[in-house]
Design an enzyme around this catalytic site. Structure first.
Site, mmCIF file in Angstrom:
data_model
loop_
_atom_site.group_PDB
_atom_site.id
_atom_site.type_symbol
_atom_site.label_atom_id
_atom_site.label_comp_id
_atom_site.label_asym_id
_atom_site.label_seq_id
_atom_site.Cartn_x
_atom_site.Cartn_y
_atom_site.Cartn_z
ATOM 1 N N GLY A 14 0.834 -1.197 0.000
ATOM 2 C CA GLY A 14 0.000 0.000 0.000
ATOM 3 C C GLY A 14 0.862 1.237 0.000
ATOM 4 N N ALA A 17 2.389 1.103 3.762
ATOM 5 C CA ALA A 17 2.869 -0.118 4.407
ATOM 6 C C ALA A 17 2.943 -1.268 3.409
ATOM 7 C CB ALA A 17 1.954 -0.488 5.565
ATOM 8 N N THR A 18 3.659 -2.312 3.826
ATOM 9 C CA THR A 18 3.738 -3.568 3.073
ATOM 10 C C THR A 18 3.241 -4.676 4.000
ATOM 11 O OG1 THR A 18 5.686 -2.760 1.909
ATOM 12 C CG2 THR A 18 5.289 -5.127 1.828
ATOM 13 N N VAL A 19 2.416 -5.581 3.458
ATOM 14 C CA VAL A 19 1.886 -6.687 4.240
ATOM 15 C C VAL A 19 2.555 -7.982 3.779
ATOM 16 C CG1 VAL A 19 -0.172 -7.990 4.904
ATOM 17 C CG2 VAL A 19 -0.320 -5.513 4.572
ATOM 18 N N LYS A 34 1.935 -6.393 8.920
ATOM 19 C CA LYS A 34 1.956 -5.105 8.225
ATOM 20 C C LYS A 34 3.169 -4.327 8.716
ATOM 21 C CE LYS A 34 -0.947 -1.095 7.356
ATOM 22 N NZ LYS A 34 -2.264 -0.517 7.598
ATOM 23 N N ASP A 126 -10.996 4.209 6.066
ATOM 24 C CA ASP A 126 -10.412 3.839 4.775
ATOM 25 C C ASP A 126 -11.076 2.575 4.243
ATOM 26 O OD1 ASP A 126 -8.733 4.147 2.570
ATOM 27 O OD2 ASP A 126 -7.115 2.978 3.475
#
Length: 182
Positions: A14, A17-19, A34, A126
């Protein structure tokens, strides 16, 4: 590695962040982690951890639960349940528009989860198809509450019935949308 967690592969990326899919060797289970950008200032980290604590208190079948939030070195992260399946955005991209009765069932799940969050004083801010998972049982599960603000809901006068209209509307929708009913 991130603390005790073994990072396996990226699940999503995103703007903030990265998941990752990860393995928790202590509990012997897969989790989603996350990762926030490293090196956040103290005030941002404190707000982020406070909000994660509020969301971590939510327990509802249509909300993906937060297991923990921490900072390893300078790397802030949130650990939550790994839900095999796809996001609603991926689901729609792969199979196109949902049948009306499926769309209603998914939205009832989302609304149930949001109702539980709002009752606990948490606002999502969101909500979008990429923040809703469709699990193996075709239930919608709301996720990514980590940056949600909290508020105190106003007390409602007297007992309030819990969505008495849902089963009536779902039966009507199934009947009116089902090819067998036509």
């Amino acid at each position: 590695m991130l603390g005790r967690f073994e990072l396996q592969r990226v699940l999503g990326q995103g703007a903030q962040a990265t998941v990752w899919l990860a393995h928790d060797p202590r509990l012997e289970r897969q989790v989603a982690i996350k990762l926030m950008p490293p090196g956040q200032d103290a005030a941002v980290l404190e707000q982020w951890l406070r909000e994660a604590r509020h969301v971590g208190r939510l327990a509802h079948p249509y909300i993906v639960p937060v297991f923990e939030a921490d900072v390893e070195g300078r790397q802030p992260y949130i650990v939550f349940e790994y839900v095999p399946g796809s996001t609603l955005a991926e689901h729609l991209a792969n199979q196109g528009r949902c049948a009306p009765h499926d769309a209603v069932a998914l939205m009832v799940d989302v609304l149930d989860g949001l109702h539980a969050a709002h009752t606990a004083g948490i606002v999502h801010r969101d909500l979008k198809p990429s923040n809703v998972m469709v699990d193996a049982h075709r239930h919608a599960r709301v996720m990514d509450f980590a940056l949600a603000p909290t508020w105190r809901p106003r007390p409602q006068p007297g007992p309030r019935p819990r969505r008495p209209w849902t089963s009536i509307r779902l039966r009507w929708c199934w009947w009116s949308c089902s090819p067998a009913a036509r």
